[in-house]
Design a protein around this motif. Structure first.
Motif, PDB file in Angstrom:
ATOM      1  N   GLY A   1      42.019   9.614 -29.208  1.00  0.00           N
ATOM      2  CA  GLY A   1      41.322   8.571 -28.506  1.00  0.00           C
ATOM      3  C   GLY A   1      39.814   8.644 -28.682  1.00  0.00           C
ATOM      4  O   GLY A   1      39.307   9.218 -29.647  1.00  0.00           O
ATOM      5  N   PHE A   2      39.094   8.050 -27.727  1.00  0.00           N
ATOM      6  CA  PHE A   2      37.647   7.889 -27.820  1.00  0.00           C
ATOM      7  C   PHE A   2      36.947   8.811 -26.827  1.00  0.00           C
ATOM      8  O   PHE A   2      37.374   8.947 -25.677  1.00  0.00           O
ATOM      9  CB  PHE A   2      37.284   6.428 -27.526  1.00  0.00           C
ATOM     10  CG  PHE A   2      35.856   6.077 -27.798  1.00  0.00           C
ATOM     11  CD1 PHE A   2      35.440   5.761 -29.079  1.00  0.00           C
ATOM     12  CD2 PHE A   2      34.927   6.042 -26.771  1.00  0.00           C
ATOM     13  CE1 PHE A   2      34.124   5.412 -29.336  1.00  0.00           C
ATOM     14  CE2 PHE A   2      33.608   5.699 -27.019  1.00  0.00           C
ATOM     15  CZ  PHE A   2      33.209   5.391 -28.309  1.00  0.00           C
ATOM     16  N   PHE A   3      35.851   9.444 -27.278  1.00  0.00           N
ATOM     17  CA  PHE A   3      35.074  10.338 -26.430  1.00  0.00           C
ATOM     18  C   PHE A   3      33.602   9.945 -26.496  1.00  0.00           C
ATOM     19  O   PHE A   3      33.117   9.432 -27.509  1.00  0.00           O
ATOM     20  CB  PHE A   3      35.225  11.799 -26.886  1.00  0.00           C
ATOM     21  CG  PHE A   3      36.581  12.379 -26.619  1.00  0.00           C
ATOM     22  CD1 PHE A   3      36.795  13.196 -25.513  1.00  0.00           C
ATOM     23  CD2 PHE A   3      37.640  12.127 -27.470  1.00  0.00           C
ATOM     24  CE1 PHE A   3      38.040  13.743 -25.273  1.00  0.00           C
ATOM     25  CE2 PHE A   3      38.889  12.663 -27.237  1.00  0.00           C
ATOM     26  CZ  PHE A   3      39.095  13.483 -26.125  1.00  0.00           C
ATOM     27  N   LYS A   4      32.895  10.255 -25.414  1.00  0.00           N
ATOM     28  CA  LYS A   4      31.476   9.932 -25.331  1.00  0.00           C
ATOM     29  C   LYS A   4      30.720  11.103 -24.718  1.00  0.00           C
ATOM     30  O   LYS A   4      31.192  11.754 -23.793  1.00  0.00           O
ATOM     31  CB  LYS A   4      31.280   8.676 -24.475  1.00  0.00           C
ATOM     32  CG  LYS A   4      29.831   8.223 -24.319  1.00  0.00           C
ATOM     33  CD  LYS A   4      29.759   6.933 -23.499  1.00  0.00           C
ATOM     34  CE  LYS A   4      28.329   6.451 -23.316  1.00  0.00           C
ATOM     35  NZ  LYS A   4      28.273   5.171 -22.546  1.00  0.00           N
ATOM     36  N   SER A   5      29.539  11.372 -25.291  1.00  0.00           N
ATOM     37  CA  SER A   5      28.659  12.403 -24.754  1.00  0.00           C
ATOM     38  C   SER A   5      27.286  11.790 -24.492  1.00  0.00           C
ATOM     39  O   SER A   5      26.787  11.012 -25.301  1.00  0.00           O
ATOM     40  CB  SER A   5      28.509  13.565 -25.744  1.00  0.00           C
ATOM     41  OG  SER A   5      27.494  14.458 -25.319  1.00  0.00           O
ATOM     42  N   ILE A   6      26.683  12.119 -23.363  1.00  0.00           N
ATOM     43  CA  ILE A   6      25.339  11.618 -23.070  1.00  0.00           C
ATOM     44  C   ILE A   6      24.318  12.750 -23.084  1.00  0.00           C
ATOM     45  O   ILE A   6      23.168  12.547 -22.685  1.00  0.00           O
ATOM     46  CB  ILE A   6      25.308  10.889 -21.702  1.00  0.00           C
ATOM     47  CG1 ILE A   6      25.745  11.827 -20.567  1.00  0.00           C
ATOM     48  CG2 ILE A   6      26.168   9.636 -21.751  1.00  0.00           C
ATOM     49  CD1 ILE A   6      25.574  11.208 -19.179  1.00  0.00           C
ATOM     50  N   ASP A   7      24.733  13.942 -23.552  1.00  0.00           N
ATOM     51  CA  ASP A   7      23.825  15.090 -23.593  1.00  0.00           C
ATOM     52  C   ASP A   7      23.838  15.767 -24.960  1.00  0.00           C
ATOM     53  O   ASP A   7      23.939  16.974 -25.077  1.00  0.00           O
ATOM     54  CB  ASP A   7      24.147  16.086 -22.489  1.00  0.00           C
ATOM     55  CG  ASP A   7      25.608  16.528 -22.497  1.00  0.00           C
ATOM     56  OD1 ASP A   7      26.326  16.196 -23.473  1.00  0.00           O
ATOM     57  OD2 ASP A   7      26.025  17.201 -21.539  1.00  0.00           O
ATOM     58  N   SER A   8      23.759  14.948 -25.995  1.00  0.00           N
ATOM     59  CA  SER A   8      23.663  15.434 -27.377  1.00  0.00           C
ATOM     60  C   SER A   8      24.840  16.298 -27.791  1.00  0.00           C
ATOM     61  O   SER A   8      24.697  17.232 -28.571  1.00  0.00           O
ATOM     62  CB  SER A   8      22.340  16.198 -27.576  1.00  0.00           C
ATOM     63  OG  SER A   8      21.232  15.378 -27.298  1.00  0.00           O
ATOM     64  N   GLY A   9      25.984  15.978 -27.252  1.00  0.00           N
ATOM     65  CA  GLY A   9      27.204  16.639 -27.687  1.00  0.00           C
ATOM     66  C   GLY A   9      27.616  17.846 -26.896  1.00  0.00           C
ATOM     67  O   GLY A   9      28.647  18.457 -27.189  1.00  0.00           O
ATOM     68  N   ALA A  10      26.856  18.225 -25.868  1.00  0.00           N
ATOM     69  CA  ALA A  10      27.211  19.416 -25.093  1.00  0.00           C
ATOM     70  C   ALA A  10      28.489  19.197 -24.298  1.00  0.00           C
ATOM     71  O   ALA A  10      29.346  20.086 -24.213  1.00  0.00           O
ATOM     72  CB  ALA A  10      26.071  19.812 -24.164  1.00  0.00           C
ATOM     73  N   ASN A  11      28.635  18.007 -23.714  1.00  0.00           N
ATOM     74  CA  ASN A  11      29.809  17.693 -22.909  1.00  0.00           C
ATOM     75  C   ASN A  11      30.315  16.306 -23.282  1.00  0.00           C
ATOM     76  O   ASN A  11      29.527  15.421 -23.660  1.00  0.00           O
ATOM     77  CB  ASN A  11      29.461  17.742 -21.417  1.00  0.00           C
ATOM     78  CG  ASN A  11      29.061  19.130 -20.966  1.00  0.00           C
ATOM     79  OD1 ASN A  11      29.903  19.994 -20.741  1.00  0.00           O
ATOM     80  ND2 ASN A  11      27.752  19.351 -20.840  1.00  0.00           N
ATOM     81  N   TRP A  12      31.615  16.137 -23.131  1.00  0.00           N
ATOM     82  CA  TRP A  12      32.244  14.890 -23.538  1.00  0.00           C
ATOM     83  C   TRP A  12      33.200  14.410 -22.452  1.00  0.00           C
ATOM     84  O   TRP A  12      33.806  15.215 -21.751  1.00  0.00           O
ATOM     85  CB  TRP A  12      33.029  15.075 -24.836  1.00  0.00           C
ATOM     86  CG  TRP A  12      32.179  15.457 -26.007  1.00  0.00           C
ATOM     87  CD1 TRP A  12      31.690  16.699 -26.297  1.00  0.00           C
ATOM     88  CD2 TRP A  12      31.699  14.596 -27.025  1.00  0.00           C
ATOM     89  NE1 TRP A  12      30.944  16.668 -27.445  1.00  0.00           N
ATOM     90  CE2 TRP A  12      30.927  15.388 -27.923  1.00  0.00           C
ATOM     91  CE3 TRP A  12      31.839  13.232 -27.286  1.00  0.00           C
ATOM     92  CZ2 TRP A  12      30.313  14.863 -29.041  1.00  0.00           C
ATOM     93  CZ3 TRP A  12      31.229  12.706 -28.411  1.00  0.00           C
ATOM     94  CH2 TRP A  12      30.469  13.506 -29.282  1.00  0.00           C
ATOM     95  N   VAL A  13      33.335  13.089 -22.351  1.00  0.00           N
ATOM     96  CA  VAL A  13      34.321  12.505 -21.448  1.00  0.00           C
ATOM     97  C   VAL A  13      35.150  11.501 -22.234  1.00  0.00           C
ATOM     98  O   VAL A  13      34.661  10.850 -23.165  1.00  0.00           O
ATOM     99  CB  VAL A  13      33.648  11.804 -20.245  1.00  0.00           C
ATOM    100  CG1 VAL A  13      32.929  12.820 -19.370  1.00  0.00           C
ATOM    101  CG2 VAL A  13      32.682  10.719 -20.704  1.00  0.00           C
ATOM    102  N   GLU A  14      36.426  11.389 -21.866  1.00  0.00           N
ATOM    103  CA  GLU A  14      37.283  10.404 -22.500  1.00  0.00           C
ATOM    104  C   GLU A  14      36.889   9.009 -22.031  1.00  0.00           C
ATOM    105  O   GLU A  14      36.496   8.811 -20.883  1.00  0.00           O
ATOM    106  CB  GLU A  14      38.743  10.682 -22.158  1.00  0.00           C
ATOM    107  CG  GLU A  14      39.275  11.967 -22.750  1.00  0.00           C
ATOM    108  CD  GLU A  14      40.765  12.138 -22.505  1.00  0.00           C
ATOM    109  OE1 GLU A  14      41.435  11.106 -22.258  1.00  0.00           O
ATOM    110  OE2 GLU A  14      41.243  13.271 -22.550  1.00  0.00           O
ATOM    111  N   ALA A  15      37.010   8.052 -22.930  1.00  0.00           N
ATOM    112  CA  ALA A  15      36.676   6.663 -22.615  1.00  0.00           C
ATOM    113  C   ALA A  15      37.691   5.764 -23.300  1.00  0.00           C
ATOM    114  O   ALA A  15      37.386   5.103 -24.302  1.00  0.00           O
ATOM    115  CB  ALA A  15      35.255   6.334 -23.057  1.00  0.00           C
TER     116      ALA A  15
END
Length: 671
Positions: A466-480
């Motif tokens: 699926g799709f993932f998004k990070s808002i901290d330059s790749g340190a953490n990710w959430v599914e979207a």
């Protein structure tokens, strides 16, 4: 065309396609005038077979996996592809006629080929070989009667020819297990032949009339390599590969195969893939394993590792120069290495060996001529001179680089999607890599992209994940994944004019669109149907509402941000693995295709024509562009490395020397 449906290899292709797409589509990509393609590497790739001309040892042939045949006339200093007439490029075996150095045989996954002019041209000689299973993995020539040769195939088949390969007859009476992996002929008595297979070692004393097992056991012994002592032919060595607890390593017989002794001392890797005997001093042997090269100076009684300078440990082929036996060549999963001191040290000998499968490409949007290439069989490379030369740039990476993305605001920051190990990050322009953060490891990554309006925001996704998004330059990710029609994603494209709009392609459910940076998704497939999407590209030069999608049935076009699609692939004869829209000339789009090379349309997809001058490798999986003057288009190929195409002139639009305009088009600001 290869099946794109169910095999694991097809899955890897889908992943590789998506990775490059994510990079090229958000960057803009491609240019507008045909030139001539050239290659500067990267060099390397898997080499399965080596053969040295016995009369002119500086001449060497190399059989590559999926890359065809290469020849060197300067002891491996430089290599040239010699594939004219070779219709199957997966080469597994080589044999040089001892009576005619210009006659060479190649065993491929498409049968046997012959050249009579030292590799100038090749022709198939498969009369009598099975048409549905012609995977030739071993070859041997009778030294006394060179018109007699033997071919070992997958599927428990051994064939013999007495007319230099014009016709073949089955000669495997008594062979009881599949895949004849290696053959060795007794130089003193050529009617005695040994075969190594997944069922052990078999022997014939009547030139292949019948065979009997001489090395076998339970569990089954798999034999990948055989070598006969040239001075004492009753001494034979067998290199085995461990299976179900069978651990032999190297076995030796001193009585023509009647009895065998396992030779373990110092041989720490039981997976022996290749063997070679020093023709000058036969007590010196080399064993190529899955973990490096071992040498014995006492006929195999004791072994020691000789790996200094060897950067790829999987040794598929070994060859020793007949006159100067201190010179040894090793064909590895990552290219050719050469030692001139009997294995004490090794150095790469890959110049010109373009047998590299490029999984991903990324051009630095602010530094013209800087390019990254992730490969499946040679690692990660970087070029700072428009692809003319490459250097390895994968320190810290753990596996195959499926995806690459460069931060447009801070180009020294580069991201890579590594097999199933997640996202890695480099902050020194690819000099060193580390996991992007504790939350960056998730299932296989098919694509990576940086939000051009906010480079700390990254998007990733792929095969089954699926799709993932990070808002901290790749340190953490959430599914979207809200609203996605499938979690089997292939590609990604960001609208550079409105980066909150994102398109993703799926393996069997068409295209989905998000207008809120991935928070919610909606299938947009009217006219497109539930197809496998190989590529997506947005046309910012014409209209950001214009989107192209490559599928197994052709290229589709939408002029309303995906609301409706129409077929736009007249003249395009192959699957568009990657699409690149020309920033400078509205309506011009490039397609890297499956076995068709590079195609171009100048009328927004109404018609397509090929642009392949100078490009010998037609399986183009990835496209990328940089902002040089003149601009350069790059093609990443399957088994052919990276090829560069210089654009001769520019149409109206952005001036290529205007760094601010190009940077803005790529989502960045002025330098």
């Amino acid at each position: 065309m290869r099946d794109q449906g169910t095999s694991s290899e097809a899955g890897r292709w889908r992943i590789a396609i998506g990775c490059a797409l994510a990079v090229t589509t958000f960057s803009g990509v491609a240019q507008a005038e045909a030139g001539v393609w050239r290659s500067g590497g990267p060099y390397g790739g898997a080499v399965n077979a080596l053969a040295i001309d016995p009369l002119r040892p500086a001449t060497i042939y190399a059989g590559a996996e999926a890359g065809g045949l290469f020849k060197s006339n300067d002891s491996g200093g430089h290599w040239l592809p010699i594939n004219t007439g070779l219709t199957n490029l997966d080469v597994r075996a080589l044999a040089i006629d001892p009576s005619n150095r210009f006659r060479v045989y190649a065993g491929t996954y498409g049968g046997v080929f012959i050249t009579t002019d030292g590799g100038g041209t090749w022709s198939a000689i498969n009369g009598g070989l099975p048409t549905t299973f012609g995977r030739v993995v071993s070859l041997a020539i009778d030294p006394a009667v060179p018109s007699t040769l033997y071919a070992g195939l997958e599927g428990n088949w051994l064939y013999k020819s007495i007319d230099s390969g014009e016709t073949w007859l089955l000669a495997n009476v008594g062979q009881t297990n599949s895949i004849i992996r290696t053959l060795a002929i007794d130089p003193a008595n050529p009617s005695t032949i040994y075969s190594g297979s997944d069922g052990g070692v078999f022997k014939t004393t009547d030139s292949g009339g019948s065979w009997t097992p001489v090395l076998f056991g339970s569990p089954i012994i798999r034999v990948f390599a055989l070598a006969i002592d040239p001075m004492t032919p009753s001494t034979i060595y067998a290199g085995t590969v461990e299976q179900n607890g069978s651990n032999h390593g190297v076995s030796r017989s001193t009585n023509s195969g009647a009895t065998w002794t396992d030779l373990h001392a110092g041989l720490t890797d039981p997976q022996v893939l290749s063997l070679a005997i020093d023709p000058q001093v036969p007590s010196t042997l080399y064993a190529g394993t899955s973990g490096g090269i071992f040498r014995s100076i006492d006929s195999g009684d004791h072994w020691s590792a000789v790996d200094a300078g060897l950067t790829n440990p999987s040794i598929r082929a070994l060859a020793i120069a007949p006159a100067t036996s201190a010179t040894v060549f090793a064909g590895t999963a990552g290219g050719i290495f050469r030692s001139t001191n009997s294995g004490d040290s090794w150095a790469e000998a890959n110049h010109g060996l373009t047998n590299v499968w490029v999984f991903s490409l990324a051009a630095d949007p602010t530094n013209a001529g800087t390019l990254y290439a992730g490969t499946s069989n040679a690692g990660l490379f970087k070029s700072t001179d428009f692809g003319a030369t490459w250097v390895a740039s994968g320190t810290g990476l753990t596996s195959v680089v499926y995806c690459l993305a460069v931060d447009p605001a801070t180009p020294a920051t580069v991201y890579s999607g590594v097999s199933s190990d997640g996202v890695f990050k480099s902050t020194d322009g690819g000099g060193s890599w580390a996991p992007a953060g504790p939350g960056s490891s998730f299932p296989t990554t098919a694509f990576l992209a940086v939000d051009p309006s906010n480079p700390t925001t990254l998007f990733a996704g792929g095969h089954r994940s699926g799709f993932f998004k990070s808002i901290d330059s790749g340190a953490n990710w959430v599914e979207a994944n809200v609203g996605l029609s499938s979690l089997w994603l292939t590609v990604l494209a960001i609208d550079s004019a409105n980066p909150t709009t994102i398109f993703t392609g799926t393996e069997s459910s068409g295209v989905c669109r998000s207008v809120d940076s991935g928070a919610n998704w909606l299938p947009v497939n009217v006219g497109l149907a539930d197809l496998w999407i190989s590529s997506i590209a947005i046309d910012p030069a014409t209209n950001p509402s214009t989107v192209y999608a490559g599928t197994v049935t052709g290229v589709f076009k939408s002029i309303d941000s995906g609301a409706a699609w129409t077929l736009a692939s007249s003249g395009l004869t192959s699957i568009a693995f990657d699409l690149a829209v020309d920033l400078t000339t509205p309506g011009t789009v490039y397609a890297g295709t499956n076995l068709g090379g590079v195609f171009r349309t100048t009328d927004s997809g109404a018609t397509w024509s090929s642009d392949n001058t100078g490009l010998p490798y037609m399986d183009v999986r990835h496209l990328a562009i940089d902002s040089a003057t003149p601009a350069h288009l790059y093609a990443g190929t399957y088994s052919g490395g990276v090829w560069q195409w210089t654009v001769p002139f520019f149409a109206d639009g952005f001036e290529p020397g205007d760094a601010c305009a190009w940077s803005a088009a790529f989502g960045g600001g002025c330098p």
